[in-house]
Design an enzyme around this catalytic site. Structure first.
Site, PDB file in Angstrom:
ATOM      1  N   ASP A   1       0.857  -1.176   0.000  1.00 42.18           N
ATOM      2  CA  ASP A   1       0.000   0.000   0.000  1.00 42.18           C
ATOM      3  C   ASP A   1       0.904   1.241   0.000  1.00 42.18           C
ATOM      4  OD1 ASP A   1      -3.089   0.657   0.443  1.00 42.18           O
ATOM      5  OD2 ASP A   1      -1.951   2.073   1.648  1.00 42.18           O
TER       6      ASP A   1
ATOM      7  N   TYR B   1      -3.140  11.022   0.827  1.00 41.83           N
ATOM      8  CA  TYR B   1      -3.759  10.860  -0.493  1.00 41.83           C
ATOM      9  C   TYR B   1      -3.765  12.189  -1.250  1.00 41.83           C
ATOM     10  CZ  TYR B   1      -5.403   6.191   0.708  1.00 41.83           C
ATOM     11  OH  TYR B   1      -5.458   4.866   1.049  1.00 41.83           O
TER      12      TYR B   1
ATOM     13  N   HIS C   1      -4.800  -7.769   0.231  1.00 45.14           N
ATOM     14  CA  HIS C   1      -4.075  -6.512   0.356  1.00 45.14           C
ATOM     15  C   HIS C   1      -3.224  -6.420   1.616  1.00 45.14           C
ATOM     16  CE1 HIS C   1      -3.295  -2.345  -0.617  1.00 45.14           C
ATOM     17  NE2 HIS C   1      -3.757  -1.945   0.557  1.00 45.14           N
TER      18      HIS C   1
END
Length: 386
Positions: free
Chosen positions: A183, A301, A351
């Site tokens: 990630d 982000y 993930h």
């Protein structure tokens, strides 16, 4: 008198007042309705949230899990100065192997993860054996996550997160080390490999190999997991990389809002992983009780979008592990690079590889850095077996 950047032992100790406030907020929760027979098509089912809310309010004991985390993970804090952003108080897990010449390894988590992701792999990585290499492990809480402080100025992006992680390794005496991340850990360890590769970062491994952010319609054909993510699973990212502050108010004020926002990802992003309710609630509670609050973890982000990202293959040995339910699965041939020395294809896992499939991830690292591995000896003098 200790130096300004001295290491300080840390134990999680959430004040009683925060626990009381959480209980009051849970008791005042107003839940949404839902459509008949919607299942998971519209989001987290109401029945799941009702069950988790009831457990969080009346059965879950944070103190028990807090004590378990403190017993399991040796934790510390240290002040790290970041160029243009002042000094941050960084929380991290650090455990040395009994094998003195073990390989220093930096583990970097992502969102919606935290330092807790190192929990299952830590004892396996530090284990001394005549059959595999051992590691000295460092797993930081990224700034704005867990019990690290958050930046207060705009423009704190992947380069700054990488600077923090690298400076932490140097402060701990690890002038040469290897990295592992998924990630956001992919972007951060990749940047470390590019900026500090060769001199300090000697090799890197990721379970989230990437090439580029978007796929064309032709490229999506046959890539069902990637297609699902781009079509139905990416909305959170659009919000967090454009207007994170707006979403942050809801997550900071409503524990059930935070629960639903993250629980959705824990279920959707894993490979049928059997989440236990207390396991979920501990994961969410770390965000709720985090030093900077849950909204701080969203801003990475925005900063990544503002700066952009282009794939660049680091000039140090690279390892990729492929898990079938990872969010982005592209053909392995797209990821080939001159320094790609290790690949492993698995039939289970999603993930959160370190949490879902710790044996597989640790096995890959042992193979990559073992005596017969392609990255054997990358850290001079390190990599001894017990």
């Amino acid at each position: 008198m200790s130096s300004p950047n001295a290491e300080h032992p840390f134990r999680i100790s959430v004040p009683d007042a925060q626990l009381d406030l959480l209980r009051r907020k849970l008791e005042l929760t107003t839940l949404s309705d839902e459509l008949d027979d919607a299942g998971r098509d519209y989001g987290v089912p109401l029945s799941d949230i009702k069950r988790l809310l009831s457990r969080w309010k009346d059965g879950y004991d944070w103190r028990t899990h807090e004590a378990a985390l403190n017993a399991q993970l040796p934790q510390f804090t240290r002040k790290i100065e970041v160029e243009g952003h002042g000094v941050l108080d960084i929380h991290y897990v650090h455990k040395r192997s009994e094998v003195d010449k073990a390989i220093p390894l930096l583990f970097v988590h992502g969102w919606p993860g935290s330092f807790i992701e190192v929990g299952k792999i830590l004892p396996k990585l530090v284990d001394g054996s005549g059959d595999h290499p051992s590691f000295h492990v460092v797993a930081l809480s990224l700034p704005g996550f867990g019990f690290s402080s958050a930046p207060t100025k705009m423009g704190f992006g992947v380069p700054q997160y990488s600077e923090v992680a690298h400076k932490l390794m140097l402060a701990l005496g690890y002038e040469e080390y290897v990295t592992q991340g998924g990630d956001w850990g992919f972007y951060i360890t990749q940047t470390i490999a590019i900026k500090y590769g060769g001199t300090h970062s000697k090799a890197w491994h990721t379970n989230f190999p990437r090439t580029f952010d978007t796929l064309t319609d032709v490229e999506k054909t046959g890539l069902e997991r990637s297609k699902w993510f781009h079509d139905l699973g990416r909305g959170y990212s659009t919000q967090q990389r454009t207007q994170p502050q707006t979403l942050g108010y809801a997550l900071a004020d409503s524990p059930v809002g935070l629960l639903a926002w993250i629980y959705e990802k824990l279920v959707n992003w894993t490979d049928s992983y059997p989440w236990e309710d207390d396991e979920v609630l501990t994961w969410i509670s770390i965000f709720w009780f985090s030093k900077a609050g849950p909204a701080a973890s969203l801003r990475i982000y925005y900063e990544r979008r503002a700066v952009g990202w282009t794939y660049e293959a680091p000039k140090i040995p690279t390892g990729f592990s492929y898990f079938p339910q990872e969010l982005i699965r592209v053909p392995a041939k797209w990821l080939k690079a001159g320094n790609l020395v290790f690949e492993a294809e698995h039939t289970a896992g999603g993930h959160f590889a370190a949490h879902e499939q710790p044996e597989l991830l640790v096995g890959d690292l042992r193979k990559m850095f073992g005596k017969e591995g392609p990255a054997s000896g990358v850290v001079p003098g390190k990599g001894r077996y017990a």
